[in-house]
Design an enzyme around this catalytic site. Sequence first.
Site, PDB file in Angstrom:
ATOM      1  N   GLY A  41       0.888  -1.158  -0.107  1.00 59.72           N
ATOM      2  CA  GLY A  41       0.192   0.046   0.112  1.00 59.72           C
ATOM      3  C   GLY A  41       0.856   1.315   0.090  1.00 59.72           C
ATOM      4  N   LEU A  44      -1.766   7.244   2.101  1.00 61.50           N
ATOM      5  CA  LEU A  44      -1.115   8.171   3.200  1.00 61.50           C
ATOM      6  C   LEU A  44      -0.644   7.259   4.213  1.00 61.50           C
ATOM      7  CD1 LEU A  44      -3.857  10.704   3.773  1.00 61.50           C
ATOM      8  CD2 LEU A  44      -1.734  10.956   3.005  1.00 61.50           C
ATOM      9  N   HIS A 267     -21.676   8.265   3.949  1.00 59.16           N
ATOM     10  CA  HIS A 267     -21.754   9.821   3.789  1.00 59.16           C
ATOM     11  C   HIS A 267     -22.750  10.432   3.402  1.00 59.16           C
ATOM     12  CE1 HIS A 267     -19.566  13.280   3.363  1.00 59.16           C
ATOM     13  NE2 HIS A 267     -18.711  13.156   3.849  1.00 59.16           N
ATOM     14  N   SER A 285     -17.410  16.946  -0.664  1.00 53.81           N
ATOM     15  CA  SER A 285     -16.957  17.046   0.788  1.00 53.81           C
ATOM     16  C   SER A 285     -17.957  17.623   1.790  1.00 53.81           C
ATOM     17  CB  SER A 285     -15.710  17.896   0.642  1.00 53.81           C
ATOM     18  OG  SER A 285     -15.330  18.307   1.980  1.00 53.81           O
ATOM     19  N   ARG A 331     -21.684  12.209  10.728  1.00 46.22           N
ATOM     20  CA  ARG A 331     -22.334  11.543   9.328  1.00 46.22           C
ATOM     21  C   ARG A 331     -23.397  10.514   9.725  1.00 46.22           C
ATOM     22  NH1 ARG A 331     -16.227  11.058   6.628  1.00 46.22           N
ATOM     23  NH2 ARG A 331     -15.904  13.480   6.312  1.00 46.22           N
ATOM     24  N   GLU A 447      -6.854   2.813   6.963  1.00 47.69           N
ATOM     25  CA  GLU A 447      -8.117   2.578   6.774  1.00 47.69           C
ATOM     26  C   GLU A 447      -8.448   1.085   6.711  1.00 47.69           C
ATOM     27  OE1 GLU A 447     -10.634   4.266   3.850  1.00 47.69           O
ATOM     28  OE2 GLU A 447     -12.120   3.135   4.102  1.00 47.69           O
TER      29      GLU A 447
HETATM   30  C1  LIG Z   1     -13.784  10.450  -1.691  1.00 49.14           C
HETATM   31  C2  LIG Z   1     -13.304  10.367  -0.336  1.00 49.14           C
HETATM   32  C3  LIG Z   1     -13.167  11.614   0.311  1.00 49.14           C
HETATM   33  C4  LIG Z   1     -12.538  11.379   1.603  1.00 49.14           C
HETATM   34  N1  LIG Z   1     -12.263  12.565   2.140  1.00 49.14           N
HETATM   35  C5  LIG Z   1     -11.721  12.536   3.413  1.00 49.14           C
HETATM   36  C6  LIG Z   1     -11.411  13.981   4.285  1.00 49.14           C
HETATM   37  O1  LIG Z   1     -11.612  14.769   3.929  1.00 49.14           O
HETATM   38  N2  LIG Z   1     -10.852  13.608   5.310  1.00 49.14           N
HETATM   39  C7  LIG Z   1     -10.285  12.404   5.726  1.00 49.14           C
HETATM   40  O2  LIG Z   1      -9.803  12.520   7.131  1.00 49.14           O
HETATM   41  N3  LIG Z   1     -10.597  11.459   5.262  1.00 49.14           N
HETATM   42  C8  LIG Z   1     -11.291  11.171   4.088  1.00 49.14           C
HETATM   43  N4  LIG Z   1     -11.612  10.115   3.318  1.00 49.14           N
HETATM   44  C9  LIG Z   1     -11.041   8.811   3.767  1.00 49.14           C
HETATM   45  C10 LIG Z   1      -9.485   8.734   3.569  1.00 49.14           C
HETATM   46  O3  LIG Z   1      -9.159   9.407   2.327  1.00 49.14           O
HETATM   47  C11 LIG Z   1      -9.185   7.262   3.662  1.00 49.14           C
HETATM   48  O4  LIG Z   1      -9.543   6.837   4.636  1.00 49.14           O
HETATM   49  C12 LIG Z   1      -7.483   7.198   3.882  1.00 49.14           C
HETATM   50  O5  LIG Z   1      -6.899   8.089   2.797  1.00 49.14           O
HETATM   51  C13 LIG Z   1      -7.109   5.855   3.532  1.00 49.14           C
HETATM   52  O6  LIG Z   1      -5.737   5.650   3.350  1.00 49.14           O
HETATM   53  P1  LIG Z   1      -4.933   4.384   3.268  1.00 49.14           P
HETATM   54  O7  LIG Z   1      -3.512   4.824   3.303  1.00 49.14           O
HETATM   55  O8  LIG Z   1      -5.521   3.541   4.391  1.00 49.14           O
HETATM   56  O9  LIG Z   1      -5.364   3.614   2.025  1.00 49.14           O
HETATM   57  P2  LIG Z   1      -5.450   4.047   0.415  1.00 49.14           P
HETATM   58  O10 LIG Z   1      -4.958   5.381   0.237  1.00 49.14           O
HETATM   59  O11 LIG Z   1      -6.678   3.493  -0.109  1.00 49.14           O
HETATM   60  O12 LIG Z   1      -4.372   3.119   0.004  1.00 49.14           O
HETATM   61  C14 LIG Z   1      -4.223   1.909  -0.509  1.00 49.14           C
HETATM   62  C15 LIG Z   1      -3.034   1.444  -0.839  1.00 49.14           C
HETATM   63  O13 LIG Z   1      -2.836   0.036  -0.883  1.00 49.14           O
HETATM   64  C16 LIG Z   1      -2.703  -0.472  -2.117  1.00 49.14           C
HETATM   65  N5  LIG Z   1      -3.404  -1.821  -2.214  1.00 49.14           N
HETATM   66  C17 LIG Z   1      -4.543  -2.365  -2.167  1.00 49.14           C
HETATM   67  N6  LIG Z   1      -4.510  -3.501  -1.897  1.00 49.14           N
HETATM   68  C18 LIG Z   1      -3.455  -3.991  -2.719  1.00 49.14           C
HETATM   69  C19 LIG Z   1      -3.111  -5.165  -2.814  1.00 49.14           C
HETATM   70  N7  LIG Z   1      -3.687  -6.356  -2.785  1.00 49.14           N
HETATM   71  N8  LIG Z   1      -2.055  -5.548  -3.372  1.00 49.14           N
HETATM   72  C20 LIG Z   1      -0.838  -4.302  -3.496  1.00 49.14           C
HETATM   73  N9  LIG Z   1      -1.445  -3.099  -3.213  1.00 49.14           N
HETATM   74  C21 LIG Z   1      -2.701  -3.016  -2.767  1.00 49.14           C
HETATM   75  C22 LIG Z   1      -3.220   0.351  -3.281  1.00 49.14           C
HETATM   76  O14 LIG Z   1      -2.545   0.562  -4.490  1.00 49.14           O
HETATM   77  C23 LIG Z   1      -3.064   1.616  -2.356  1.00 49.14           C
HETATM   78  O15 LIG Z   1      -1.678   2.164  -2.763  1.00 49.14           O
HETATM   79  C24 LIG Z   1     -12.139  10.161   1.963  1.00 49.14           C
HETATM   80  C25 LIG Z   1     -12.233   8.989   1.393  1.00 49.14           C
HETATM   81  C26 LIG Z   1     -13.049   9.213  -0.075  1.00 49.14           C
HETATM   82  C27 LIG Z   1     -13.044   7.777  -0.567  1.00 49.14           C
END
Ligand SMILES: Cc1cc2nc3c(=O)[nH]c(=O)nc-3n(C[C@H](O)[C@H](O)[C@H](O)COP(=O)(O)OP(=O)(O)OC[C@H]3O[C@@H](n4cnc5c(N)ncnc54)[C@H](O)[C@@H]3O)c2cc1C
Lengths: 659, 226, 256
Positions: A41, A44, A267, A285, A331, A447
């Site tokens: 992943g 963030l 949401h 948003s 929400r 997440e």
């Molecule tokens: C439209 C939208 C708006 C949002 N707005 C907000 C906001 O304003 N404020 C807030 O705090 N939160 C917000 N969120 C929530 C927040 O953005 C996410 O919860 C957060 O960014 C998740 O980050 P992450 O690093 O956990 O996962 P992600 O950013 O989803 O990254 C997942 C990573 O894992 C990789 N991956 C997944 N499965 C595999 C696999 N099997 N093999 C290899 N790689 C894999 C993907 O390639 C990716 O790089 C929002 C979410 C959405 C959808």
Amino acid sequence: MSTLNSNIPAGELTNKWTKYKSSVPLVNPANKRNLEVIVVGSGLAGASAAATLAEMGYKVKCFCFQDSPRRAHSIAAQGGINAAKNYQNDGDSTYRLFYDTIKGGDYRAREANVHRLAEVSSNIIDQCVAQGVPLAREYGGLLDNRSFGGTQVQRTFYAAGQTGQQLLLGAYSALERQVGMGKVEMFTRHEMLEVVKVDGKARGIIARNLITGELERHFGHAVVLATGGYGNVFYLSTNAMGSNVTAAWKANKQGAFFANPCYTQIHPTCIPVSGDHQSKLTLMSESLRNDGRIWVPKKKDDNRRAVDIPEEERDYYLERRYPAFGNLVPRDVASRAAKERCDAGYGVGASKKAVYLDFTFNTERYGKIEANKNNIQNPDHATIMRLGKEVVKEKYGNLFDMYKQITGEDPYETPMRIYPAVHYTMGGLWVDYNLMTTVPGLYCLGEANFSDHGANRLGASALMQGLADGYFVLPYTIGDYLSKELATKALPLDHPAFVEAENKVKETLDTLINVKGTKSVDYFHKKLGLIMWDNCGMARNEAGLKASIAAIQQLKKDFWSDVLVPGTTDELNTELEKALRVADFIELGELMCIDALNRNESCGGHFREEYQTEEGEALRDDEKYAYVAAWENKGDGEFTLHKEELKFENIKIAQRSYK
Amino acid sequence: MSSLSKAFSSSIGKKVIMGITGLFLISFLLVHCFLNAFVFFNDNGLMFNIGAHFMATNWFIRAMEFVLMGGLLLHIVQGARLTFQNNAARPVKYAVANGQANSKWYSRSMGLLGTLLLIFLIVHLGNFWVVSRFTGIPTHDANGHEDLYAVMKKTFENVWLVALYALSMISLGYHLLHGFSSAFQTMGWNHKKYTPLIKCIGLWFSILIPLLFAIMPIAMYFNCIK
Amino acid sequence: MSTGNMNLTLKIWRQKNTKSKGELVDYKVANISPDMSFLEMFDVLNEQLITKGDQPIVFDHDCREGICGMCSMFINGRPHGPKNGITTCQLHMRSFKDGDTITVEPWRAQAFPVIKDLTVDRSAFDRVISAGGFISVNTGNAQDANNLPIPKANADAAFEAAACIGCGACVATCKNASAMLFVSAKVSQLALLPQGQPERYKRVQNMVAQMDAEGFGNCTNTGACEAECPKGISLENIARMNRDYLSAKFVSQEEA
Ligand SMILES: Cc1cc2nc3c(=O)[nH]c(=O)nc-3n(C[C@H](O)[C@H](O)[C@H](O)COP(=O)(O)OP(=O)(O)OC[C@H]3O[C@@H](n4cnc5c(N)ncnc54)[C@H](O)[C@@H]3O)c2cc1C
Ligand code: SF4
Ligand code: FES
């Protein structure tokens, strides 16, 4: 049922993390060079962890399925990121952020984790600004804040409607810096398909090179999953098309418990579905709720245009029901209220499954302020609205444009139509205080884990959590484990555990290709989504959940006997990728229903129709359900429940009220 | 030095060479046009020949001629290299490319316009420069100066040459229309307040200078200038 | 409401892999709704192909809301299609007419080899960033965020440059396949901020060197990139980068 040990350090809540940090075993720099960490992943959570671990000296391999780490779905987050900086001098503090988060989560989160999150929140903003993330500023050059749902202070930092993008690009640049220095090896267009375990510990992964179809074996002294949320189990969600549960699900099958799978965030402000062709939903948003007022007509089936409905015939139902928080209720509350109005026949638009989000009021307010600032005496209405529109445009321009693109309507002229949509999953792999799953050496961040948001996440807290996990928590806590692994040599890739894991993956791939059925993967995904949305979505009940468990079991059978995956396994095959993901979603869907059925209460995003107050608010059962439900996968659709009791020692647990 | 030569061989360096030589050639055009405009005195080329004489005998101007030739050559060679390299940067072309939706045709055609100008230049240098520097100007005017004006009159009796000159000035106009402001952009001289001004000057420059140049042969052909 | 009444002819580039030769293939789709996005129209076509037992068309996409930069189709001669300021995934079928013929090709550039069908390899962009598109600050090194006030105008300009989604439309549309807009956006973002100053001149030299090594063409200031960029990244960034590059090479004594 057994109980789980969350390894929370002893001591005062406010001192736990500080003490932990100063007593956790360290790994000396020479040894770090010999320790390999796999980070799956690059969102963030993943990017920040990979970069930080590499800066500390570990050898890191990082994986993502997109063509660049910069495209992880964190990029799409719009509204903002919370931090207890108290720059606005409005009484914010670490404790208040902690308290808001626990309360917002409907008292289903772990106190120690949430407090740590609140503690490091300030460091995140500092780090991001140092990286050159252009967060919004005021004229004095200092950082600006906006307010978000579920709080009464302004603690949300933002970069227009592109906060996630800017934060991710910051973490991405830190990651690319390490890639350039040769400290992180980056694997793009790779999908992790199995966790490799040796003697009960996570020791590597099997990943598929999506371009060539080759299966690759990768060793790591520890494996970190930061693979995002699983909202796509509903088919339609605000997640990216590729967002999936596969990595977490494979881990679950390897012994990592899956916690609270039924906690889903719906949401309230998304663009409504426009037809069967719809492939995903777009969020508007939460920050819009700052300046927009939500209403429906007071009359049922009112077909007049929004602008033709006079003020006194509008029902600002959130302000009516929740005078203290008004449009800024959390929400889950806002979503249910919208559903309630639409179900009762007050919905708007062609589908009647929408409510209005109206900016006229605040456009006018801003216009007056601007007129004042610019010394315009007695401005007429048109001038006020023009000036106000400019302010609104600066704040939300890109969101308004996005809305117009999708719907063909101009939100500056007519109110937006919005409806709730699946957005975030609070559930995920169970982790202890160290962010380690129940498989030793297997960590989970962002997440993908279940940790900090309880049954409902507050706006702008996911970005905070992802970066907290990756920059400031895991880099410390992983030392606790790795300091004991110094003697472990890198395993040769022909180790039987790797061979066996790879064969298992290969078998699955071949099976899928060889079904040669009649229906596309999307057909099954859509079907699953419908079952989930109808029975395990905004409102759930026993009968519906039971029926959907049976329906999903049938769907699983149909999938494996009738799916049609064209092409071969040794090429870029997007249908095969989808098939693998949907196969896991189907199994997860069943577990979500099982979990929702088990939880005989309503809390946060989990609303069981049987358990509500007379006013229709969620009714918790703290006696029986103040626990984390962590599910062990026994194979063949069998799951065993393990409980982690939640103890609230610093917060008085109470009925959540936003009235 | 190696670091400087590396700088010039980078993509930006190469463009800077185009920009600097381009601006230099623009300044030359200005001088050239100014002197040529002496034909409009309608004095049978007396003033014009004085100018030509000065240009031919002043040591500084003679020295600058080498610089000019060098600059011109560099502009041509570098331009050709850029065109070939840029072509190679997209080995497979689009089946459908709708360039007019996003840029001006002359901006996309600097290589072509430049090639046309090069052809013109060869003819032009053959007509005048070779004559005045090498084969010699046959007659003298009333002041006793070499009568370049007479050579000009003679040359522009040929309607095909007049047409070539006039059409080439259209190429020059478009080449300048892009090149003038582009040179500033390449040098990084972009400024919210001054860039519109530069664009405006560039526009007028690319209209007026080629227009003046084009009027000369036409006017001579139709005997409007005596 | 789910289906509409548009019938379209599509000419789509099919190519099995990087080495094989590709060609434009004709397809027909019927009952397309104007409310569909362009990619949803592709979903319909792919569903049609799959159930016929054919190989679906492979194209890059992920967020489908114009922010991840993954989608990348060259539609009727323009990157991201006929409308300005949006990505392919934000393009809706209401921008087309019943009976239209639409040609769809992949991004074409030496530095972006085709992987399959409409999918290309844009990893060159990542390598340019890893050559210098960052500020060297390790986690934990930061001072309080408000210790460093930044004039709003600079912060806003930096943000505008930072809005680039790395889609590559600028390269795709540029007749020279130049990556100057992309590279200059990152150089500018960091050059506009006080945090970016210590590495300012080193950064621009390293990033430009990497950009050249990747085989992108040379900028000739046609402005096509700015016109087609879905995020409105301005040509001013290119001028700023040129300026910084020249200062770095001819004024600063620092070697890259
Ligand atoms: C439209 C939208 C708006 C949002 N707005 C907000 C906001 O304003 N404020 C807030 O705090 N939160 C917000 N969120 C929530 C927040 O953005 C996410 O919860 C957060 O960014 C998740 O980050 P992450 O690093 O956990 O996962 P992600 O950013 O989803 O990254 C997942 C990573 O894992 C990789 N991956 C997944 N499965 C595999 C696999 N099997 N093999 C290899 N790689 C894999 C993907 O390639 C990716 O790089 C929002 C979410 C959405 C959808
Ligand atoms: S500059 Fe614009 S066109 Fe180029 S990659 Fe960035 S967003 Fe895409
Ligand atoms: S799919 Fe993400 S920008 Fe188009």
